[in-house]
Design a protein around this motif. Structure first.
Motif, PDB file in Angstrom:
ATOM      1  N   LEU A 127       0.893  -1.159   0.000  1.00  0.00           N
ATOM      2  CA  LEU A 127       0.000   0.000   0.000  1.00  0.00           C
ATOM      3  C   LEU A 127       0.933   1.212   0.000  1.00  0.00           C
ATOM      4  N   LEU A 128       0.869   1.988  -1.059  1.00  0.00           N
ATOM      5  CA  LEU A 128       1.890   3.024  -1.267  1.00  0.00           C
ATOM      6  C   LEU A 128       1.455   4.383  -0.741  1.00  0.00           C
ATOM      7  N   ARG A 129       2.395   5.081  -0.150  1.00  0.00           N
ATOM      8  CA  ARG A 129       2.140   6.412   0.409  1.00  0.00           C
ATOM      9  C   ARG A 129       3.346   7.313   0.181  1.00  0.00           C
ATOM     10  N   ARG A 130       3.125   8.639   0.349  1.00  0.00           N
ATOM     11  CA  ARG A 130       4.256   9.585   0.385  1.00  0.00           C
ATOM     12  C   ARG A 130       3.970  10.602   1.475  1.00  0.00           C
ATOM     13  N   THR A 131       4.993  10.953   2.245  1.00  0.00           N
ATOM     14  CA  THR A 131       4.751  11.893   3.341  1.00  0.00           C
ATOM     15  C   THR A 131       4.437  13.278   2.742  1.00  0.00           C
ATOM     16  N   THR A 132       3.370  13.900   3.235  1.00  0.00           N
ATOM     17  CA  THR A 132       2.995  15.238   2.755  1.00  0.00           C
ATOM     18  C   THR A 132       3.391  16.311   3.769  1.00  0.00           C
ATOM     19  N   ALA A 133       3.890  15.852   4.917  1.00  0.00           N
ATOM     20  CA  ALA A 133       4.376  16.769   5.969  1.00  0.00           C
ATOM     21  C   ALA A 133       5.368  15.970   6.805  1.00  0.00           C
ATOM     22  N   PRO A 134       6.262  16.643   7.530  1.00  0.00           N
ATOM     23  CA  PRO A 134       7.185  15.878   8.386  1.00  0.00           C
ATOM     24  C   PRO A 134       6.378  15.029   9.376  1.00  0.00           C
ATOM     25  N   VAL A 135       6.797  13.795   9.565  1.00  0.00           N
ATOM     26  CA  VAL A 135       6.032  12.911  10.443  1.00  0.00           C
ATOM     27  C   VAL A 135       6.970  11.869  11.040  1.00  0.00           C
ATOM     28  N   LYS A 136       6.616  11.412  12.268  1.00  0.00           N
ATOM     29  CA  LYS A 136       7.446  10.407  12.941  1.00  0.00           C
ATOM     30  C   LYS A 136       6.681   9.086  12.928  1.00  0.00           C
ATOM     31  N   ILE A 137       7.261   8.078  12.331  1.00  0.00           N
ATOM     32  CA  ILE A 137       6.606   6.758  12.291  1.00  0.00           C
ATOM     33  C   ILE A 137       7.601   5.718  12.783  1.00  0.00           C
ATOM     34  N   GLY A 138       7.194   4.920  13.762  1.00  0.00           N
ATOM     35  CA  GLY A 138       8.109   3.931  14.338  1.00  0.00           C
ATOM     36  C   GLY A 138       9.330   4.598  14.936  1.00  0.00           C
ATOM     37  N   GLY A 139       9.171   5.826  15.403  1.00  0.00           N
ATOM     38  CA  GLY A 139      10.286   6.548  16.012  1.00  0.00           C
ATOM     39  C   GLY A 139      11.209   7.184  14.984  1.00  0.00           C
ATOM     40  N   VAL A 140      10.970   6.982  13.705  1.00  0.00           N
ATOM     41  CA  VAL A 140      11.844   7.560  12.673  1.00  0.00           C
ATOM     42  C   VAL A 140      11.224   8.858  12.167  1.00  0.00           C
ATOM     43  N   HIS A 141      12.050   9.895  12.061  1.00  0.00           N
ATOM     44  CA  HIS A 141      11.558  11.182  11.553  1.00  0.00           C
ATOM     45  C   HIS A 141      11.593  11.172  10.035  1.00  0.00           C
ATOM     46  N   PHE A 142      10.450  11.296   9.395  1.00  0.00           N
ATOM     47  CA  PHE A 142      10.387  11.385   7.940  1.00  0.00           C
ATOM     48  C   PHE A 142      10.138  12.833   7.544  1.00  0.00           C
ATOM     49  N   PRO A 143      11.014  13.401   6.711  1.00  0.00           N
ATOM     50  CA  PRO A 143      10.673  14.732   6.188  1.00  0.00           C
ATOM     51  C   PRO A 143       9.574  14.590   5.135  1.00  0.00           C
ATOM     52  N   GLU A 144       9.088  15.699   4.627  1.00  0.00           N
ATOM     53  CA  GLU A 144       8.051  15.667   3.583  1.00  0.00           C
ATOM     54  C   GLU A 144       8.626  15.063   2.282  1.00  0.00           C
ATOM     55  N   GLY A 145       7.790  14.366   1.518  1.00  0.00           N
ATOM     56  CA  GLY A 145       8.195  13.901   0.183  1.00  0.00           C
ATOM     57  C   GLY A 145       8.888  12.549   0.162  1.00  0.00           C
ATOM     58  N   ILE A 146       8.799  11.779   1.253  1.00  0.00           N
ATOM     59  CA  ILE A 146       9.453  10.460   1.292  1.00  0.00           C
ATOM     60  C   ILE A 146       8.433   9.378   0.921  1.00  0.00           C
ATOM     61  N   GLU A 147       8.866   8.449   0.058  1.00  0.00           N
ATOM     62  CA  GLU A 147       7.975   7.358  -0.368  1.00  0.00           C
ATOM     63  C   GLU A 147       7.998   6.245   0.680  1.00  0.00           C
ATOM     64  N   LEU A 148       6.817   5.794   1.030  1.00  0.00           N
ATOM     65  CA  LEU A 148       6.667   4.793   2.075  1.00  0.00           C
ATOM     66  C   LEU A 148       5.729   3.699   1.562  1.00  0.00           C
ATOM     67  N   ALA A 149       5.902   2.473   1.996  1.00  0.00           N
ATOM     68  CA  ALA A 149       4.961   1.420   1.594  1.00  0.00           C
ATOM     69  C   ALA A 149       4.679   0.528   2.787  1.00  0.00           C
ATOM     70  N   ILE A 150       3.425   0.145   2.910  1.00  0.00           N
ATOM     71  CA  ILE A 150       3.036  -0.787   3.977  1.00  0.00           C
ATOM     72  C   ILE A 150       2.739  -2.100   3.263  1.00  0.00           C
ATOM     73  N   SER A 151       3.273  -3.204   3.762  1.00  0.00           N
ATOM     74  CA  SER A 151       3.077  -4.460   3.042  1.00  0.00           C
ATOM     75  C   SER A 151       2.159  -5.421   3.791  1.00  0.00           C
ATOM     76  N   PRO A 152       0.846  -5.437   3.443  1.00  0.00           N
ATOM     77  CA  PRO A 152      -0.027  -6.447   4.043  1.00  0.00           C
ATOM     78  C   PRO A 152       0.499  -7.860   3.772  1.00  0.00           C
ATOM     79  N   TYR A 153       1.054  -8.087   2.573  1.00  0.00           N
ATOM     80  CA  TYR A 153       1.574  -9.412   2.206  1.00  0.00           C
ATOM     81  C   TYR A 153       2.644  -9.859   3.217  1.00  0.00           C
ATOM     82  N   ALA A 154       3.581  -8.943   3.556  1.00  0.00           N
ATOM     83  CA  ALA A 154       4.645  -9.303   4.498  1.00  0.00           C
ATOM     84  C   ALA A 154       4.088  -9.441   5.914  1.00  0.00           C
ATOM     85  N   VAL A 155       3.196  -8.524   6.311  1.00  0.00           N
ATOM     86  CA  VAL A 155       2.632  -8.595   7.674  1.00  0.00           C
ATOM     87  C   VAL A 155       1.887  -9.921   7.855  1.00  0.00           C
ATOM     88  N   HIS A 156       1.113 -10.305   6.824  1.00  0.00           N
ATOM     89  CA  HIS A 156       0.284 -11.512   6.946  1.00  0.00           C
ATOM     90  C   HIS A 156       1.099 -12.801   6.926  1.00  0.00           C
TER      91      HIS A 156
END
Ligand code: HEM
Length: 481
Positions: free
Chosen positions: A360-389
């Motif tokens: 599931l593809l995303r891109r940060t639209t504002a600085p955000v902290k996920i899993g304790g990691v600071h993501f600046p704006e404009g970073i491509e992120l993906a969540i993998s249901p396939y891997a989680v499952h």
């Protein structure tokens, strides 16, 4: 016991299986994840097997799904490089929940959807921000008004029609049959008055081309679009024809007299609660495109995998047939039967766990902290249901097809947030989940009540990456029960 990462993971493993995971454990594990990553982007580890300059292109090209399922990074996040671009991949349920739900406001759609927007339009799948939120409210309000019993009846009608055409011993391309089935159901739900032959044929053809080619269209470099003989020409042409037919059908409906009892008239009638405005015809067309793209591919692939898994697990198939015989007693399925087809639904849950969206593809639209990691704006992120499952800390023997895991404490309600996300989560969660669940339950029960599907010996089915992994082809022999 929880003083080391191993201890914490062991505790999660045990508690996820028994369903007794406490908030304190989850919090401690998140803290460990944050500490191990030290909070900066550069400290997120690269996935194994990276080659200088090319990154992980080879793994993604040769065995993308196995590669995804193999990733178990410390901290639940890993960097995957495609040439010089990087995607931060989430494989941990807590972080998946953070990205999809609690931090969703800082995440938009990203590069892949930007590539698809000019062809698919700005329906729910490709839009973002306020436009997405407003459209989503309207589409959900229309979908929620479709009577469930009516949708079941449409699904039963199409499933009965499908199996009535089969002959004993006939080879059925189950992947194609399921695609036609779910598309037929969706088209009747949207256009109750029926479509003329040429419009229906065009929609069937173009939807197939567009939904199957979306991934290739999205990930190939933009410069190819400008080539005089671009490989995207046939794809773009199919999308343009689909838009044209849908525009014509919407226009025709505007001019038609009388009441229509279908999804198109519901979508036309919904009003924004804040502004009181209705959707424009262009927006309606884009939303229909979004439903055709998302609805047909995922549901048809899940159904095809169901017959594949049942053929490989005869005991499960026998139990399912026994249940169908007891509940239906040889008659067509009704809406009241659905809740009683409990084992059938367990089978579907297990299929959807094993064959769910790779990314599931995303891109940060504002600085955000996920899993304790600071993501600046404009970073491509993906969540993998396939891997989680396929995470053994959450699902015991994750590669095994075990429908009964959904009966025990391991079942979805007791799993941690983010651990079972076949329909995504948060403000982009699938809007067609109830629709899909009804039509899939009806299709499996209807086929299994009359037919036994045997795999064709000459073909070894391969899982092909797509928005939902699909079989390369699934020929099966239909044997009358
Ligand atoms: C087994 C069947 C299905 C599966 C596994 C599935 C899965 C998903 C997933 C995972 C998402 C979220 C994507 C993301 O977060 O990026 C999604 C979104 C969506 N799905 Fe489904 N889907 C299914 C059936 C359907 C059907 C039948 C329809 C239409 C009637 C539909 C329409 C949509 C739409 C419009 C979205 C976009 C929602 C948004 O972004 O607000 N889906 N689906």
């Amino acid at each position: 016991m929880l003083s080391s990462p191993r201890g914490i993971l062991t505790a999660l493993d045990h508690s996820a299986r028994t369903g007794r995971r406490s908030d304190a454990e989850a919090k401690e594990r998140r803290t460990m994840a944050a500490l191990s990553s030290l909070g900066s982007l550069g400290s997120v580890p690269a996935a194994p097997g990276r080659i200088p300059l090319a990154g992980h292109v080879l793994q993604l090209w040769r065995r993308p799904l196995a590669f995804l399922a193999s990733l178990r990074p410390k901290g639940g996040m890993v960097r995957v490089d495609v040439g010089t671009s990087s995607v931060y991949l989430v494989t941990d349920p807590d972080l998946a929940h953070e990205a999809l739900v609690t931090k969703a406001a800082s995440l938009g759609r990203g590069r892949v959807y930007e590539r698809l927007r000019p062809v698919l339009g700005s329906g729910l799948v490709t839009s973002e921000g306020d436009v997405h939120q407003r459209q989503r409210r309207l589409v959900l309000s229309a979908l929620h008004r479709v009577p469930a019993a009516e949708h079941t009846a449409i699904s039963v009608h199409h499933a009965e029609e499908l199996i009535a055409a089969w002959r004993p011993g006939e080879m059925v391309r189950v992947d194609e049959a399921m695609f036609d089935l779910v598309l037929g159901i969706l088209l009747e739900a949207v256009f109750s008055s029926g479509l003329d032959r040429s419009a229906a044929a065009e929609i069937r053809y173009s939807t197939r081309v567009v939904s199957k080619g979306a991934l290739a269209r999205a990930i190939t470099p933009q410069m190819l679009d400008r080539l005089p003989r671009s490989p995207h020409q046939s794809y773009d042409a199919a999308a343009a024809r689909l838009r044209f037919v849908l525009d014509a059908l919407i226009k025709e409906r505007r001019g038609a007299e009388g009441d229509f009892d279908d999804l198109l008239s519901l979508v036309m009638s919904v009003r924004d609660p804040e502004t009181g405005t209705a959707m424009s015809d262009g927006r309606i067309r884009d939303e229909l495109m979004a439903m055709l793209m998302s609805g047909t591919e995922a549901a048809s692939a899940t159904l095809a995998w169901t017959f594949h898994e049942l053929a490989r697990h005869p005991k499960a198939a026998d139990r399912l047939r026994e249940e169908v015989d007891t509940v239906l007693g040889g008659r067509p399925c009704t809406h009241d039967d659905l809740a009683r087809l409990e084992y059938t639904q367990r089978v579907l849950n297990e299929v959807i766990r094993l064959h769910s969206a790779p990314l599931l593809l995303r891109r940060t639209t504002a600085p955000v902290k996920i899993g304790g990691v600071h993501f600046p704006e404009g970073i491509e992120l993906a969540i993998s249901p396939y891997a989680v499952h396929r995470n053994p800390w959450l699902f015991r023997f994750p590669d095994r097809f075990t429908p009964d895991r959904w009966r025990t404490a391991e079942g979805s309600r007791l799993l941690p947030h983010g651990a079972f996300i076949p329909f995504g989560d948060g403000d982009r969660r699938c809007v067609g989940d109830a629709f899909a669940w009804t039509e899939m339950t009806v299709a499996v029960a209807t086929v299994c009540s009359r037919w036994r599907m045997r795999p064709a010996y000459w073909h070894t089915v391969r899982e092909v990456p797509a928005a939902t992994p699909r079989p390369d082809a699934m020929p099966m022999i239909a044997e009358r029960r």
